[in-house]
Design an enzyme around this catalytic site. Structure first.
Site, short mmCIF file in Angstrom:
data_model
loop_
_atom_site.label_atom_id
_atom_site.label_comp_id
_atom_site.label_asym_id
_atom_site.label_seq_id
_atom_site.Cartn_x
_atom_site.Cartn_y
_atom_site.Cartn_z
CE1 TYR A 81 47.13 35.99 38.78
CE2 TYR A 81 49.23 35.11 39.55
CZ TYR A 81 48.31 35.31 38.54
OH TYR A 81 48.58 34.86 37.28
CB SER A 154 48.48 40.47 47.11
OG SER A 154 49.36 40.67 46.03
CG MET A 155 46.35 40.82 42.30
SD MET A 155 45.78 39.90 40.85
CE MET A 155 47.33 39.78 39.94
CD1 TRP A 180 51.68 43.21 42.82
CD2 TRP A 180 49.81 43.20 41.58
NE1 TRP A 180 52.04 43.01 41.50
CE2 TRP A 180 50.91 43.01 40.72
CE3 TRP A 180 48.53 43.25 41.03
CZ2 TRP A 180 50.78 42.83 39.34
CZ3 TRP A 180 48.39 43.09 39.65
CH2 TRP A 180 49.51 42.87 38.83
CG ASP A 201 55.58 42.86 49.12
OD1 ASP A 201 55.85 42.05 48.21
OD2 ASP A 201 54.43 43.05 49.54
CG HIS A 233 53.41 39.57 48.60
ND1 HIS A 233 52.95 40.85 48.38
CD2 HIS A 233 52.56 38.75 47.89
CE1 HIS A 233 51.88 40.81 47.58
NE2 HIS A 233 51.64 39.56 47.28
O1 9J3 Z 1 47.86 39.04 44.66
C1 9J3 Z 1 49.08 39.01 44.54
O2 9J3 Z 1 49.82 38.36 45.32
C2 9J3 Z 1 49.67 39.73 43.35
C3 9J3 Z 1 51.03 39.29 43.06
C4 9J3 Z 1 51.49 39.29 41.64
O3 9J3 Z 1 52.66 39.28 41.42
O4 9J3 Z 1 50.64 39.24 40.58
C5 9J3 Z 1 51.31 39.20 39.33
C6 9J3 Z 1 50.40 38.83 38.26
#
Ligand code: 9J3
Length: 288
Positions: A81, A154-155, A180, A201, A233
């Site tokens: 993200y 993450s995403m 995530w 994380d 993270h």
């Molecule tokens: O891709 C990411 O680091 C997701 C982290 C996150 O907290 O997204 C919240 C919208």
């Protein structure tokens, strides 16, 4: 008929021998030692960013080994993200120097959700396959279309899992890093999956994300859950990652075993955890 018996018994051995010599896409010639897998590999790496445009993602960079014997396996990588390619860019030269073709991508919108990242990753896999067939592409005729992996942070990691869940036939290995996706349920994932997580994380807490993600993948799917003790993270971020050597080593081993089908990597993943790694991991769970 009895004359056939020895032949029958030798066949599996012969198959194993052939598999270990020929493992297509295995470009790493050296033994998979801790040292060999902890840094860049033996191949020279070139990059290009003039790739055909697709609707599912914005810019991309392709890293490829110029002097590795083909056909080459490929890996598509999505950032997290609000992130850009540079956050995952270290994986380009690291994996390409070991013989893989790597595509890193920028999402259309830096705030794209995991589902959009999944479609971006599948589009990236298809783009790599089309580079194999495109005259004038540096990868013309060099790729093995059946050996493609998806990875992401993450995403992007949630996206990699979703991509495998929705398009199992287009993917051969999955590597979500600090993934995530709330309520992520990956019961359809059949492709071997290495989940890399950090116990500390604070953005994608392992109890809400990586661990239940891992647990939701069927037991029949080869899977490993690697959790860095105290890791946050950004354990696999190009700039902020504190032990990219270790993260990269397990990524290379996963690709070596499941993308290149080189059995030499099985021991790295399923043998004893090296003494030096023991204290680094809060959990290391393999199945089956
Ligand atoms: O891709 C990411 O680091 C997701 C982290 C996150 O907290 O997204 C919240 C919208």
């Amino acid at each position: 008929m009895s004359a056939l018996r020895p032949g029958r018994r030798l066949l599996p051995l012969l198959a194993l021998l052939l598999a270990s010599c020929a493992s297509a896409g295995t470009a790493t010639p050296e033994a998979p030692t801790v040292e060999a897998l902890s840094g860049d590999g033996p191949y020279d790496v070139s990059t290009y960013a003039a790739v055909p445009e697709v609707p599912e993602f914005a810019d991309a960079t392709i890293y490829h080994p110029t002097d590795a014997p083909g056909p080459l396996a490929g890996v598509a990588v999505a950032p997290g993200y609000t992130e850009e390619q540079r956050h995952v860019a270290w994986l380009g030269p690291r994996l390409a120097s070991h013989g893989y073709v790597v595509l890193t991508l920028d999402t259309n919108d830096p705030e794209d959700d995991p589902a959009a990242r999944a479609e971006a990753l599948i589009a990236a896999v298809r783009l790599l396959k089309s580079e194999h067939a495109r005259r004038g592409s540096p990868l013309f005729g060099r790729l093995d279309a059946d050996r493609m992996a998806v990875a992401g942070h993450s995403m992007g990691g949630g996206g990699a899992l979703l991509a495998a869940d929705r398009h199992p036939d287009e993917v051969r290995a999955v590597i979500p890093v600090t993934p995530w996706l709330p309520e992520g349920d990956f019961r359809n994932v059949e492709d071997p999956t290495l989940v890399i997580a950090g116990s500390a994380d604070g953005i994608a807490a392992v109890d809400e994300h990586a661990w239940p993600h891992f647990r939701s993948i069927p037991e029949s799917t080869p899977k490993v859950y690697l959790e860095i003790d105290g890791g946050g993270h950004f354990i696999a971020d190009s700039e902020r990652g504190e032990d990219l050597a270790t993260v990269g080593r397990y990524v290379l081993a996963w690709l070596g075993l499941h993308l290149s089908e080189d059995e030499r990597y099985r021991d790295v993943l399923h043998g004893e955890v090296p003494d030096a790694d023991g204290p680094k991991f809060s959990r290391y769970v393999t199945s089956p």
